[in-house]
Design a protein around this motif. Structure first.
Motif, PDB file in Angstrom:
ATOM      1  N   ASP A  77      -1.271  -7.137  -1.407  1.00 19.57           N
ATOM      2  CA  ASP A  77      -1.632  -5.852  -2.033  1.00 19.57           C
ATOM      3  C   ASP A  77      -1.167  -5.798  -3.487  1.00 19.57           C
ATOM      4  O   ASP A  77      -1.871  -5.277  -4.345  1.00 19.57           O
ATOM      5  CB  ASP A  77      -1.005  -4.686  -1.255  1.00 19.57           C
ATOM      6  CG  ASP A  77      -1.853  -4.286  -0.061  1.00 19.57           C
ATOM      7  OD1 ASP A  77      -3.071  -4.565  -0.095  1.00 19.57           O
ATOM      8  OD2 ASP A  77      -1.305  -3.718   0.896  1.00 19.57           O
ATOM      9  N   ARG A  88      -3.562  -7.322  -5.519  1.00 26.12           N
ATOM     10  CA  ARG A  88      -4.886  -6.719  -5.337  1.00 26.12           C
ATOM     11  C   ARG A  88      -5.865  -7.627  -4.613  1.00 26.12           C
ATOM     12  O   ARG A  88      -7.045  -7.699  -4.985  1.00 26.12           O
ATOM     13  CB  ARG A  88      -5.478  -6.314  -6.692  1.00 26.12           C
ATOM     14  CG  ARG A  88      -4.643  -5.312  -7.428  1.00 26.12           C
ATOM     15  CD  ARG A  88      -5.215  -5.060  -8.808  1.00 26.12           C
ATOM     16  NE  ARG A  88      -4.278  -4.338  -9.653  1.00 26.12           N
ATOM     17  CZ  ARG A  88      -4.105  -3.027  -9.649  1.00 26.12           C
ATOM     18  NH1 ARG A  88      -4.821  -2.282  -8.841  1.00 26.12           N
ATOM     19  NH2 ARG A  88      -3.232  -2.449 -10.440  1.00 26.12           N
ATOM     20  N   MET A  89      -5.385  -8.340  -3.617  1.00 24.57           N
ATOM     21  CA  MET A  89      -6.319  -9.158  -2.814  1.00 24.57           C
ATOM     22  C   MET A  89      -7.118  -8.242  -1.898  1.00 24.57           C
ATOM     23  O   MET A  89      -6.559  -7.292  -1.339  1.00 24.57           O
ATOM     24  CB  MET A  89      -5.530 -10.134  -1.944  1.00 24.57           C
ATOM     25  CG  MET A  89      -5.010 -11.338  -2.686  1.00 24.57           C
ATOM     26  SD  MET A  89      -4.170 -12.393  -1.514  1.00 24.57           S
ATOM     27  CE  MET A  89      -5.510 -12.886  -0.457  1.00 24.57           C
ATOM     28  N   PRO A  90      -8.394  -8.505  -1.717  1.00 28.63           N
ATOM     29  CA  PRO A  90      -9.179  -7.666  -0.809  1.00 28.63           C
ATOM     30  C   PRO A  90      -8.586  -7.724   0.594  1.00 28.63           C
ATOM     31  O   PRO A  90      -8.183  -8.786   1.066  1.00 28.63           O
ATOM     32  CB  PRO A  90     -10.567  -8.298  -0.836  1.00 28.63           C
ATOM     33  CG  PRO A  90     -10.580  -9.168  -2.030  1.00 28.63           C
ATOM     34  CD  PRO A  90      -9.181  -9.580  -2.301  1.00 28.63           C
ATOM     35  N   SER A  91      -8.500  -6.572   1.238  1.00 29.43           N
ATOM     36  CA  SER A  91      -7.972  -6.568   2.603  1.00 29.43           C
ATOM     37  C   SER A  91      -9.133  -6.755   3.579  1.00 29.43           C
ATOM     38  O   SER A  91     -10.285  -6.638   3.210  1.00 29.43           O
ATOM     39  CB  SER A  91      -7.266  -5.246   2.874  1.00 29.43           C
ATOM     40  OG  SER A  91      -8.143  -4.184   2.607  1.00 29.43           O
ATOM     41  N   GLY A  92      -8.782  -7.043   4.813  1.00 34.88           N
ATOM     42  CA  GLY A  92      -9.817  -7.224   5.836  1.00 34.88           C
ATOM     43  C   GLY A  92      -9.618  -8.508   6.608  1.00 34.88           C
ATOM     44  O   GLY A  92      -8.535  -9.115   6.578  1.00 34.88           O
ATOM     45  N   ILE A 120      -2.230  -8.391  15.473  1.00 34.41           N
ATOM     46  CA  ILE A 120      -3.073  -8.240  14.285  1.00 34.41           C
ATOM     47  C   ILE A 120      -4.450  -7.750  14.716  1.00 34.41           C
ATOM     48  O   ILE A 120      -5.055  -8.290  15.648  1.00 34.41           O
ATOM     49  CB  ILE A 120      -3.201  -9.596  13.554  1.00 34.41           C
ATOM     50  CG1 ILE A 120      -1.832 -10.060  13.071  1.00 34.41           C
ATOM     51  CG2 ILE A 120      -4.191  -9.513  12.410  1.00 34.41           C
ATOM     52  CD1 ILE A 120      -1.821 -11.482  12.569  1.00 34.41           C
ATOM     53  N   ARG A 121      -4.923  -6.708  14.072  1.00 38.12           N
ATOM     54  CA  ARG A 121      -6.277  -6.219  14.374  1.00 38.12           C
ATOM     55  C   ARG A 121      -7.151  -6.456  13.152  1.00 38.12           C
ATOM     56  O   ARG A 121      -7.093  -5.697  12.188  1.00 38.12           O
ATOM     57  CB  ARG A 121      -6.239  -4.729  14.705  1.00 38.12           C
ATOM     58  CG  ARG A 121      -5.680  -4.452  16.089  1.00 38.12           C
ATOM     59  CD  ARG A 121      -5.670  -2.981  16.333  1.00 38.12           C
ATOM     60  NE  ARG A 121      -4.830  -2.322  15.329  1.00 38.12           N
ATOM     61  CZ  ARG A 121      -4.653  -1.017  15.262  1.00 38.12           C
ATOM     62  NH1 ARG A 121      -5.288  -0.222  16.093  1.00 38.12           N
ATOM     63  NH2 ARG A 121      -3.868  -0.485  14.346  1.00 38.12           N
ATOM     64  N   PRO A 122      -7.936  -7.535  13.188  1.00 37.54           N
ATOM     65  CA  PRO A 122      -8.757  -7.810  12.020  1.00 37.54           C
ATOM     66  C   PRO A 122      -9.705  -6.645  11.749  1.00 37.54           C
ATOM     67  O   PRO A 122     -10.368  -6.151  12.665  1.00 37.54           O
ATOM     68  CB  PRO A 122      -9.542  -9.057  12.414  1.00 37.54           C
ATOM     69  CG  PRO A 122      -8.845  -9.619  13.604  1.00 37.54           C
ATOM     70  CD  PRO A 122      -8.183  -8.479  14.283  1.00 37.54           C
ATOM     71  N   GLY A 123      -9.739  -6.182  10.530  1.00 41.31           N
ATOM     72  CA  GLY A 123     -10.623  -5.062  10.207  1.00 41.31           C
ATOM     73  C   GLY A 123     -11.649  -5.489   9.171  1.00 41.31           C
ATOM     74  O   GLY A 123     -11.674  -6.643   8.736  1.00 41.31           O
ATOM     75  N   ARG A 124     -12.463  -4.543   8.781  1.00 44.35           N
ATOM     76  CA  ARG A 124     -13.457  -4.835   7.753  1.00 44.35           C
ATOM     77  C   ARG A 124     -12.773  -4.864   6.383  1.00 44.35           C
ATOM     78  O   ARG A 124     -11.719  -4.264   6.206  1.00 44.35           O
ATOM     79  CB  ARG A 124     -14.526  -3.745   7.767  1.00 44.35           C
ATOM     80  CG  ARG A 124     -15.469  -3.887   8.942  1.00 44.35           C
ATOM     81  CD  ARG A 124     -16.494  -2.782   8.882  1.00 44.35           C
ATOM     82  NE  ARG A 124     -15.848  -1.481   8.879  1.00 44.35           N
ATOM     83  CZ  ARG A 124     -16.498  -0.335   8.659  1.00 44.35           C
ATOM     84  NH1 ARG A 124     -17.777  -0.353   8.406  1.00 44.35           N
ATOM     85  NH2 ARG A 124     -15.866   0.819   8.686  1.00 44.35           N
ATOM     86  N   ALA A 125     -13.422  -5.562   5.468  1.00 47.22           N
ATOM     87  CA  ALA A 125     -12.866  -5.614   4.119  1.00 47.22           C
ATOM     88  C   ALA A 125     -12.838  -4.208   3.527  1.00 47.22           C
ATOM     89  O   ALA A 125     -13.796  -3.464   3.636  1.00 47.22           O
ATOM     90  CB  ALA A 125     -13.719  -6.524   3.244  1.00 47.22           C
ATOM     91  N   ARG A 126     -11.676  -3.834   2.954  1.00 50.31           N
ATOM     92  CA  ARG A 126     -11.522  -2.475   2.418  1.00 50.31           C
ATOM     93  C   ARG A 126     -11.388  -2.499   0.898  1.00 50.31           C
ATOM     94  O   ARG A 126     -10.880  -1.585   0.306  1.00 50.31           O
ATOM     95  CB  ARG A 126     -10.297  -1.816   3.045  1.00 50.31           C
ATOM     96  CG  ARG A 126     -10.514  -1.368   4.475  1.00 50.31           C
ATOM     97  CD  ARG A 126      -9.234  -0.855   5.084  1.00 50.31           C
ATOM     98  NE  ARG A 126      -8.360  -1.951   5.494  1.00 50.31           N
ATOM     99  CZ  ARG A 126      -7.069  -1.996   5.240  1.00 50.31           C
ATOM    100  NH1 ARG A 126      -6.513  -1.052   4.557  1.00 50.31           N
ATOM    101  NH2 ARG A 126      -6.340  -3.012   5.656  1.00 50.31           N
ATOM    102  N   GLY A 127     -11.817  -3.601   0.280  1.00 49.54           N
ATOM    103  CA  GLY A 127     -11.668  -3.691  -1.168  1.00 49.54           C
ATOM    104  C   GLY A 127     -10.270  -4.139  -1.540  1.00 49.54           C
ATOM    105  O   GLY A 127      -9.459  -4.469  -0.658  1.00 49.54           O
ATOM    106  N   ALA A 128     -10.012  -4.152  -2.861  1.00 55.46           N
ATOM    107  CA  ALA A 128      -8.720  -4.655  -3.330  1.00 55.46           C
ATOM    108  C   ALA A 128      -7.582  -3.763  -2.852  1.00 55.46           C
ATOM    109  O   ALA A 128      -7.725  -2.551  -2.743  1.00 55.46           O
ATOM    110  CB  ALA A 128      -8.742  -4.695  -4.853  1.00 55.46           C
ATOM    111  N   GLY A 129      -6.440  -4.395  -2.533  1.00 51.18           N
ATOM    112  CA  GLY A 129      -5.275  -3.643  -2.083  1.00 51.18           C
ATOM    113  C   GLY A 129      -4.699  -2.835  -3.232  1.00 51.18           C
ATOM    114  O   GLY A 129      -4.884  -3.171  -4.392  1.00 51.18           O
ATOM    115  N   SER A 130      -3.996  -1.771  -2.891  1.00 47.36           N
ATOM    116  CA  SER A 130      -3.406  -0.941  -3.930  1.00 47.36           C
ATOM    117  C   SER A 130      -1.918  -1.256  -4.047  1.00 47.36           C
ATOM    118  O   SER A 130      -1.172  -1.084  -3.084  1.00 47.36           O
ATOM    119  CB  SER A 130      -3.595   0.529  -3.571  1.00 47.36           C
ATOM    120  OG  SER A 130      -2.619   1.303  -4.217  1.00 47.36           O
TER     121      SER A 130
END
Lengths: 265, 555
Positions: A109, A112-116, B296-306
């Motif tokens: 985070d 700023r790596m994309p999460s998912g 771990i629950r893989p989720g959908r991509a949520r964009g860049a981390g904050s």
């Protein structure tokens, strides 16, 4: 590949100086590490290795001189330079109250790596690679030194920086993990990552690094390939340990041991 | 030439370490610490001396219950407040490992470390000793009273410290020493809160209509505990005052013998504890283990981390899992609750809107300094991770303010509502107080975060020592200035609004609508000044963090 081969410098120190009050810890250090190279940075304890690395990664501001990462001055454009590099301290910076997975998530985070799914899978792969997956739920505060070193390395690898600055990365690792790290560094270098490896384990440096710089009392005393160092030291066929001892001009260890034992008897 | 004994060697190293800690530090910081210590120490000791002298003079017939209550209170305080220090000195600390593996008798380790362990207890007893000396002077005691008092108080310090060591040798069989120290620190904090509230209540009683000094309750309190060893030094001293030498000698010897017995027991039990490896070595990993982590629950991509959210989440997890921080938070939360409970009772409520404003302001400063001041230094070595990340220090400061703000704000808003409701103020005043609470929380949290960033001690192992003197002073001074500006602005808004409608009498000044508008304008200027103050604090903090490298070079 040397600067003369026309390679691109990924890490460059230009006349770096660092003074703490009246003490000059680093005194005009200059060298270049090329893209895709594993570059050794050797020196005795207190020679100025860690201070130099901390200036290169932007933790310490040089008294004078410039530190460039992929051609970017880390003091002039810190965010762009820092996004490209990963630094592992000899005592990794970790948060004791997070689990290994939470720590990797935190670092991802921060950068700023994309999460998912992709990030989760990459974290799981890294934890497996470093034998940390079975530490499910254990906080980093309870990790051994070697495990902290591994989670520190994993936190660098999760974001694939183009430059790695590593301060004693095999410190505290068991032989199997140390071998894993060495293989990993060779593989990363082959893929174009630049690795600046600071160590005083000369066998590791000799096995991994094509070029090395030797620092002594804050000054670079030699930079080059093993053959270039041999010519510089005038010691044909010498190994890195002999070259290091000769170039840093310390008293012969045999002589010191004899003196010590004479004193004891 | 004979070699120095192990006890002396350890003691000397401790003294050298203490000397270095005192004198090899920033000179300005040392002077500031000395001045603050002298000021507060002098104030506390002087106050207690005066109370003792007055009581000794006017309540001559009640010297025994007075002294019994004093020494019992002293023992209880030492037991609670000094416990973390005793645990830290005798049971926690890597330097102990070096002593344990060296060819040194456990007895020598015990006695050498006991002196360190007595630090906090000696400090507390010094303040109480002033009261005991005061009683002697007030009652016109013979000169022998004073050395006897000091000797018996010293014996009491030894007895209580030994008792703490004994208790810890038992506790260490089940609870890791570090955890015990953190819990003990929490108990000490709660005790501090209790004492503060009791002091406030006693002040209210003293100055209230119902207040009238009454020793009969003290006498009836002391009678059932008259047999406790904590009252023995008091019996001895009151016998000295009465001129009964035989009785004084008997109780003095009993006190000294009791201390000696406890000391011997503590030494023996400590030896057994160290030999079985408890305390220093045992069970530390338990503290760090938690229940099995969720899969771990893989989720959908949520964009860049904050990064800001990541810092907030990390801080929250760390806070929740750090016993030491939790124990520090508990007193901070309980203080306002205790205050409300104490003052909501009939006849004790501080009446009036401006009293509520003062309470909310005090609470905002208190909560902000407890939660926000150590938020940046609390990163410890992890700060270097933030420095290396592609983040500006503005982002770090903003993340820290946003992390510390919600709990401070929640407590202040609830507190404001309770204060207004118990004070039976109207909804308009409730709204004013809630807006003030929101403004103060944002301001004080920003100032406190800045104070921590201006003078961080990233190498400190305890949050309470993680901000240097400069940072603490800047935070305190800026908070006071901010509160003066904010309350001034509120006053100008409230009175200005009333002046514009002509519904206020402001003394000799003739209240006109024009004056009201001018007051409202003045209020806006004070708000702007307060905003500039907060902005300046954040700006300086940002500049300091960007160039900070003090402990980075050392760690």
């Amino acid at each position: 590949m040397t600067p003369l081969d026309g390679g691109v410098a990924a890490v460059e120190a230009r006349q770096l100086v660092k003074r703490f009050g009246v003490v000059t810890a680093v005194d005009g250090v200059s060298f270049q590490a090329m893209r895709g190279e594993i570059f050794g940075f050797l020196g005795a304890n207190g020679a100025g290795k860690t201070t130099t690395l901390r200036m290169l990664c932007g933790l310490l501001r040089p008294t004078s001189g410039t530190a460039l990462i992929d051609g970017i001055d880390i003091m002039a454009a810190p965010l762009a330079a820092k996004a490209r590099l990963g630094y592992l301290d000899e005592e990794p910076f970790v948060h004791p109250h997070l689990t290994g997975r939470e720590f990797l998530d935190f670092v991802a985070d921060l950068y700023r790596m994309p999460s998912g799914r992709q990030r989760e899978e990459r974290m799981a792969r890294l934890l497996n690679l470093f034998d940390l997956a079975d530490k499910n739920g254990e906080l980093i505060g309870g990790y051994s030194h070697g495990m902290r070193q591994k989670i520190g390395l994993a936190s660098l690898l999760i974001r694939e920086p183009s430059v790695l600055l590593l301060d004693e990365p095999t410190n505290g690792l068991d032989p199997r993990s140390a071998r894993l790290v060495k293989d990993l560094l060779e593989e990363l270098a082959a893929r174009g990552t630049t690795v600046l490896l600071s160590t005083h384990i000369l066998e590791v440096a000799q096995a991994l690094c094509r070029r090395v710089a030797i620092i002594d009392h804050g000054r670079i005393v030699a930079v080059g390939t093993m053959d270039e160092l041999r010519i510089l030291a005038g010691s044909e066929g010498a190994n890195l340990e002999d070259l290091f001892l000769k170039l840093t001009a310390g008293p012969e260890s045999r002589e010191m041991i004899e003196r010590l034992l004479e004193g004891a008897s | 030439m004979s070699r120095p004994g192990a006890l002396w060697v350890i003691l000397r190293s401790q003294l050298v370490a203490q000397r270095n800690r005192l004198f090899k530090r920033n000179r300005a910081g040392l002077i500031a610490v000395t001045l603050v210590t002298l000021l507060f120490g002098g104030f506390a000791a002087g106050g207690i001396f005066s109370v003792g002298a007055t009581a000794g003079h006017f309540l001559t017939s009640s010297v025994d219950p007075l002294l019994s209550a004093t020494v019992t209170a002293l023992s209880l305080l030492m037991l609670l407040l000094g416990f973390p220090t005793v645990i830290a000195s005798l049971f926690v600390g890597r330097d102990l490992l070096q002593l344990v593996v060296a060819p040194v008798r456990t007895r020598d380790i015990f006695f050498a470390r006991l002196l360190l362990a007595m630090n906090a207890n000696l400090l507390i007893s010094a303040i109480f000793a002033a009261g005991v000396v005061g009683v002697g002077i007030g009652a016109g005691a013979q000169p022998v009273y004073y050395p006897t008092a000091l000797l018996l108080i010293a014996a009491q310090v030894v007895a209580v410290t030994s008792l703490q060591a004994i208790l810890m040798t038992v506790i260490a069989r089940w609870v890791p020493a570090r955890l015990a120290r953190d819990v003990a620190a929490g108990v000490a904090g709660l005790t501090g809160v209790g004492l503060y509230l009791a002091w406030n209540l006693s002040l209210r009683q003293t100055f209230g209509r119902r207040g009238r000094p009454d020793v009969s309750s003290l006498t009836s309190f002391v009678r059932p505990i008259d047999w406790l060893p904590t009252t023995w030094p008091a019996h001895a001293l009151s016998a000295v005052v009465a001129g009964s030498i035989g009785t004084a000698l008997f109780w003095s010897l009993a006190t000294l013998a009791f201390a000696a017995v406890l000391l011997t027991m503590a030494g023996l039990l400590y030896e057994r504890t160290l030999l079985s490896g408890l305390g220093i070595f045992g069970g530390a990993a338990v503290v760090w283990r938690r229940r099995v982590e969720r899969p771990i629950r893989p989720g959908r991509a949520r964009g860049a981390g904050s990064p800001a959210l990541a810092i907030a989440r990390k801080d929250w997890l760390g806070f929740r899992r750090d016993v030491r921080r939790l124990t520090r938070l508990l007193p901070a939360v309980l203080l306002p609750l205790g205050w409300v409970v104490a003052f909501s009772q009939q006849g004790r409520i501080l009446s009036g809107f401006w009293s509520s404003v003062a309470l909310v302001t005090f609470l905002s400063i208190f909560m902000s300094s407890a939660l926000a001041l150590p938020s940046i230094p609390g990163e410890r070595r992890g700060f270097q991770l933030l420095r290396m990340a592609p983040l500006t220090m503005w982002q770090v400061l903003r993340a820290k303010v946003l992390t510390a703000l919600p709990p401070v704000l929640a407590i202040i808003l609830v507190f404001s509502a309770v204060v207004v409701l118990t004070g039976k103020d109207g909804p308009g005043q409730l709204l004013e107080l809630l807006i003030l609470g929101l403004w103060l929380a944002v301001g004080f949290v920003s100032i406190s975060v800045s104070g921590g960033a201006i003078d961080p001690r990233f190498d400190a192992t305890d949050d309470r020592r993680s901000v240097g003197v400069l940072g603490s002073l800047v935070s305190l001074a800026a908070s006071l200035a901010f509160s003066v500006l904010s309350i001034g602005a509120l006053a100008l808004f409230v009175f200005g609004a009333q002046a514009t409608t002509g519904t206020i009498d402001i003394g000799p000044i003739i209240s006109t609508p024009e004056l009201g508008v001018a007051m409202l304008g003045g209020g806006v200027m004070l708000v702007a000044a307060a905003g500039v103050l907060v902005g300046s604090a954040l700006w300086i903090a940002n500049a300091r963090l960007r160039s900070f490298e003090g402990t980075i070079a050392a760690t």
